[in-house]
Scaffold this active site. Structure first.
Site, short mmCIF file in Angstrom:
data_model
loop_
_atom_site.label_atom_id
_atom_site.label_comp_id
_atom_site.label_asym_id
_atom_site.label_seq_id
_atom_site.Cartn_x
_atom_site.Cartn_y
_atom_site.Cartn_z
N CYS A 79 1.51 -1.55 0.36
CA CYS A 79 0.01 -0.08 -0.36
C CYS A 79 0.59 0.96 -0.30
O CYS A 79 2.18 1.11 0.17
CB CYS A 79 -1.26 -0.17 1.11
SG CYS A 79 -0.66 -0.46 2.66
N THR A 80 0.40 2.69 0.36
CA THR A 80 1.34 2.95 -0.13
C THR A 80 2.09 4.15 0.64
O THR A 80 3.22 3.53 0.97
CB THR A 80 -0.02 4.41 -0.06
OG1 THR A 80 -0.88 4.71 -1.04
CG2 THR A 80 0.90 6.20 -0.46
#
Length: 386
Positions: free
Chosen positions: A280-281
């Site tokens: 994810c980010t």
């Protein structure tokens, strides 16, 4: 002599709110001023759209700033940066902890979201580099945060957030049913974090198969994007399937009991012999969701330490395509923005060349020229779209 029929005209006046209202823009509240003119029915019956959309989206401290280049502080001439970090750690008295943070931050020019609760802290904020880094250094003086992994990137047009929100929030990230019951403070219940170099080697071991492929160890491997579909649309790791969700709250990979669930890459997966590579980010959503999968019996869980932002800083664009979506007013950043701890890279511009060939317009499916979402001007929709 009979008079010719007069030309008939119809004027329809539609009342709209004149006062400023608040609406959600890229995860933050921005003030909206509505300027209404010449509304007419266009493509859809019963829907009103502006022939020339004229709503102006403004943030109180970012109004009338230049739209190109990275901003300097109005007061000190410093570069603005955006800082992200999180840590799962036991905080016995969140209210007292918040009071300490507020006391330190009161004289600093920092805007953003800093959430604390009994499970730890999750922060995304912007400010002049001196102020932004002062908060990090102060926090690291606390032994619980001494080895905090901090991600930094250049801001655009000053602050990336309209104001500072420092609060005790029940969930550090929003997930259906909350996360307070999840064993986030028990490291073995979370996935094993991989350094960017390890992650890169894992990705290179994958074949070009869409879903799972046998590795040299006899195990299968699945690359799982634990973000939202619109984030994937502007950038992702090669080989990752597009998540069919528009909000992390609704993520349900591996939770379906149905024999067939085409949108779930973990359906019917061998939980004992399949490596799940999650990214994810910034890493927090993967960490949270890995505990959900662990409770569902998945044994071999791996996350990308520090998320995509840390990977781009350490490994560049190997195995990555496009930009990185971010939940602030910048909306997306080119990979070069994370090169070499961008505090020293103020010359990097948003115009850095990035491959856009994979990205398509949501309306006509043609190739887009810019990997950056827009908000639909129709307040009833307000959708982020390419």
């Amino acid at each position: 002599m009979r008079a010719s029929p007069a030309i008939l005209s119809l004027s329809l006046t539609i009342p709209l709110p004149l006062a400023s209202t608040k609406t959600r823009f890229s995860g933050e509240y921005f003030r909206v001023k509505q300027y209404v003119s010449n509304y007419q029915c266009l493509s859809r019956p019963g829907r009103l759209v502006s022939e020339k959309p004229s709503r102006r989206w403004t943030c109180c401290k970012c109004r009338n700033r230049e739209r190109n280049g990275y901003a300097k502080s109005d007061d000190e001439g410093e570069d603005f940066i955006v800082v992200n970090f999180y840590r799962f750690v036991s905080i016995e008295d969140p209210a007292a902890e918040i009071a300490k943070h507020l006391s330190f931050l009161k004289d600093l020019n920092i805007h953003g979201r800093i959430y604390l609760n009994e499970q730890g802290v999750n922060a995304q904020y912007s400010g002049p580099s001196k102020d932004a880094l002062a908060y990090v250094e102060w926090l690291k003086e606390d032994g619980r945060f001494s080895d905090l992994l901090v991600q930094m990137s250049p801001a655009i047009n000053g602050h990336a957030f309209p104001k500072l929100k420092l609060q005790n929030k029940p969930s550090l990230v929003q997930y259906e049913g909350g996360i307070s019951h999840l064993p986030l403070l028990d490291p073995p219940m979370r996935a094993k974090p991989l350094e960017p170099s390890e992650w890169k080697r894992k990705l290179k071991d994958l074949t070009d198969d869409d879903e799972a492929s046998p590795s040299s160890s006899g195990k299968s491997c699945i690359l799982l994007d634990v973000r939202n579909g619109y984030e994937w649309d502007v950038g992702h790791f090669r080989g990752a399937r597009r998540p069919e969700v528009d909000c992390f709250r609704n993520t349900s990979f591996g939770l379906s009991d149905e024999k067939e669930a085409p949108s779930d890459p973990l359906v019917n997966v061998d939980k004992e012999n399949t490596d799940i590579l999650m990214y994810c980010t910034g890493g927090i959503r993967c960490d949270v969701y890995s505990t959900v999968l662990r409770q569902r019996g998945f044994k071999n869980l791996y996350t990308l330490k520090g998320g995509v932002s840390h990977y781009l800083e350490e490994e560049g664009t190997d195995e990555w395509v496009g930009n990185l979506f971010v939940f602030d007013s910048r909306l997306s950043l080119p990979p070069a923005a994370y090169s070499n701890s961008t505090v020293d890279k103020a010359t990097i511009t948003p115009q850095t060349t990035v491959d856009t060939s994979f990205a398509r317009c949501y309306i006509c499916d043609s190739q887009v020229q810019e990997l950056r979402h827009r908000n639909c001007a129709n307040l009833d929709c307000n959708r982020l779209f390419l």
